[in-house]
Design an enzyme around this catalytic site. Structure first.
Site, PDB file in Angstrom:
ATOM      1  N   ASP A 124       0.888  -1.078  -0.135  1.00 48.38           N
ATOM      2  CA  ASP A 124      -0.097  -0.055   0.069  1.00 48.38           C
ATOM      3  C   ASP A 124       0.866   1.201  -0.037  1.00 48.38           C
ATOM      4  OD1 ASP A 124      -2.471  -1.213  -0.059  1.00 48.38           O
ATOM      5  OD2 ASP A 124      -2.336  -1.547   2.292  1.00 48.38           O
ATOM      6  N   ASP A 179      -6.896  -1.164  -5.009  1.00 48.69           N
ATOM      7  CA  ASP A 179      -8.153  -0.655  -3.936  1.00 48.69           C
ATOM      8  C   ASP A 179      -9.028   0.349  -4.450  1.00 48.69           C
ATOM      9  OD1 ASP A 179      -6.925  -2.574  -1.801  1.00 48.69           O
ATOM     10  OD2 ASP A 179      -5.749  -0.987  -0.963  1.00 48.69           O
TER      11      ASP A 179
END
Length: 151
Positions: free
Chosen positions: A111, A126
């Site tokens: 991330d 995402d």
């Protein structure tokens, strides 16, 4: 063809961005980006959204693969059809595949998008999943409205 094109583009952009982040920003390091509205913060998440269930990264890969298989099955069966659904499902499958690749290869997801508004850290897969959900909801709402107008 639209569905598969979106899936390929989403996976390619997501994976290239993650490769770049892993090679240029140390885990835990944060770099201000875009007028300080967004920071590029390298985080390795072995869980799911909001870092829940840490350590179960590969298990979540199984769920992603099952989701992708289900979408492909229902597309082939003809239950998922039309341009709006192809676009929505393309983003959802592309995002699921992008994160599944990380989970299978590394046991965790890279991330790196941290908005200063404080809503956690995410990645482009995402973002694609969120776009897919929003498009799916819009498509469903329009479908419901049109059915009511017809009847």
């Amino acid at each position: 063809m639209l569905f598969y094109s979106i899936v390929i583009i989403v996976v390619a952009i997501d994976q290239l961005a993650k490769i770049w982040i892993r090679s240029s920003i140390e885990v835990g390091e944060s770099v201000p980006f875009w007028n300080s509205v967004l920071h590029l913060t390298h985080y390795e998440n072995s869980g799911m959204a909001h870092s829940l269930f840490q350590g179960y990264g590969r298990l979540f890969a199984v769920f992603a693969v099952l989701f992708i298989a289900g979408v492909l099955y229902y597309r082939k069966k003809g239950d998922i059809k039309g341009k709006p659904m192809d676009i929505s499902m393309g983003f959802l499958v592309g995002g699921a595949a992008g994160n599944a690749i990380d989970r299978i290869l590394f046991g965790k997801v890279t991330d790196f998008l941290e908005f200063t508004s404080g809503h956690g850290i995410l990645n482009l897969a995402d973002v694609a999943i969120n776009i897919g959900v929003v498009l799916l909801l819009i498509t469903a709402a329009i479908s419901i409205i049109l059915r009511k107008e017809i009847s």
